[in-house]
Design a protein around this motif. Sequence first.
Motif, PDB file in Angstrom:
ATOM      1  N   ALA A 126       0.830  -1.206   0.000  1.00 26.88           N
ATOM      2  CA  ALA A 126       0.000   0.000   0.000  1.00 26.88           C
ATOM      3  C   ALA A 126       0.861   1.250   0.000  1.00 26.88           C
ATOM      4  CB  ALA A 126      -0.927  -0.006   1.213  1.00 26.88           C
ATOM      5  N   LEU A 127       1.918   1.248   0.828  1.00 29.84           N
ATOM      6  CA  LEU A 127       2.815   2.406   0.897  1.00 29.84           C
ATOM      7  C   LEU A 127       3.549   2.603  -0.426  1.00 29.84           C
ATOM      8  CD1 LEU A 127       4.136   4.635   2.560  1.00 29.84           C
ATOM      9  CD2 LEU A 127       5.827   2.962   3.345  1.00 29.84           C
ATOM     10  N   ALA A 128       4.023   1.501  -1.026  1.00 25.82           N
ATOM     11  CA  ALA A 128       4.732   1.593  -2.307  1.00 25.82           C
ATOM     12  C   ALA A 128       3.826   2.139  -3.390  1.00 25.82           C
ATOM     13  CB  ALA A 128       5.268   0.215  -2.708  1.00 25.82           C
ATOM     14  N   VAL A 183       1.387  -2.845 -11.361  1.00 27.47           N
ATOM     15  CA  VAL A 183       1.971  -1.498 -11.367  1.00 27.47           C
ATOM     16  C   VAL A 183       3.335  -1.498 -12.046  1.00 27.47           C
ATOM     17  CG1 VAL A 183       2.848   0.368  -9.925  1.00 27.47           C
ATOM     18  CG2 VAL A 183       0.701  -0.760  -9.335  1.00 27.47           C
ATOM     19  N   GLN A 184       4.175  -2.452 -11.704  1.00 26.28           N
ATOM     20  CA  GLN A 184       5.510  -2.489 -12.303  1.00 26.28           C
ATOM     21  C   GLN A 184       5.428  -2.673 -13.815  1.00 26.28           C
ATOM     22  OE1 GLN A 184       7.667  -5.509  -9.948  1.00 26.28           O
ATOM     23  NE2 GLN A 184       8.908  -3.822  -9.169  1.00 26.28           N
ATOM     24  N   ASN A 185       4.507  -3.485 -14.270  1.00 32.22           N
ATOM     25  CA  ASN A 185       4.345  -3.703 -15.704  1.00 32.22           C
ATOM     26  C   ASN A 185       3.917  -2.422 -16.410  1.00 32.22           C
ATOM     27  OD1 ASN A 185       4.034  -5.390 -18.170  1.00 32.22           O
ATOM     28  ND2 ASN A 185       1.858  -4.972 -17.866  1.00 32.22           N
ATOM     29  N   CYS A 212       9.421   5.065  -8.773  1.00 33.94           N
ATOM     30  CA  CYS A 212       8.158   4.359  -8.553  1.00 33.94           C
ATOM     31  C   CYS A 212       8.369   2.848  -8.564  1.00 33.94           C
ATOM     32  CB  CYS A 212       7.147   4.751  -9.625  1.00 33.94           C
ATOM     33  SG  CYS A 212       5.748   3.609  -9.768  1.00 33.94           S
ATOM     34  N   THR A 213       9.001   2.334  -9.597  1.00 30.90           N
ATOM     35  CA  THR A 213       9.195   0.885  -9.692  1.00 30.90           C
ATOM     36  C   THR A 213      10.210   0.391  -8.658  1.00 30.90           C
ATOM     37  OG1 THR A 213      10.791   1.272 -11.497  1.00 30.90           O
ATOM     38  CG2 THR A 213       8.535   0.723 -12.121  1.00 30.90           C
ATOM     39  N   ASP A 214      11.215   1.214  -8.355  1.00 30.33           N
ATOM     40  CA  ASP A 214      12.200   0.827  -7.341  1.00 30.33           C
ATOM     41  C   ASP A 214      11.536   0.644  -5.975  1.00 30.33           C
ATOM     42  OD1 ASP A 214      14.191   0.914  -9.211  1.00 30.33           O
ATOM     43  OD2 ASP A 214      14.979   2.864  -8.593  1.00 30.33           O
TER      44      ASP A 214
END
Length: 207
Positions: free
Chosen positions: A102-104, A180-182, A164-166
Amino acid sequence: MTTQCSHSFLLLSILFFATTFSNLRSTTADDDAEFIRSSCNATLYPDICYTSLSRYANAVQQNPGQLARIAIAVSFSKVHRTASYLSNLTREADYSGSSRAALALHDCFSNLDDAVDEIRGSLKQMRQIGAAGTGAGAGADSFLFQMSNVQTWMSAALTDEETCTDGFQDVEDCPVKADVQNRVSKVKKFTSNALALVNGYAQKGMP
């Protein structure tokens, strides 16, 4: 008198559009497409670059500044759409009890929101450069200064997307993380390509 003015305006309009049409047809569609392909070869993702920009070949007209502007606009559309998606996802996602996910996700949305603002600023600056043209007010120093702004903002946008992805690296695998990463990984490729085309335009200098 009014009729004469109307006829004069009509004649000037016809001459203007005739000249414009002539200029538009000074190169073939194949030449325009090849210009985009060769320009895209300087990017990290040439296939994505060409596929996304070749449809605008008629508008680009072998103009590196116009190509960079359109690439930024495409990047803006992709990032804005993804940020909107993440905004909805933060309210609807099932984190499977993972507060870290959730935080990410919230951090990722914040970063993409910043990227949207930065790319918007880049696009506005590029439009101002295009409007200035090569007239007396469009000096080389002004061009380099404005292009430096665009490069800085586009670089910052790409950094925000990477941040963001990190942020999901320490998050356990889950549907939200994969989704999200995709999506953001795809967005980064468009921003990276736009930045490469901006850098190429800046190196060429004023047209």
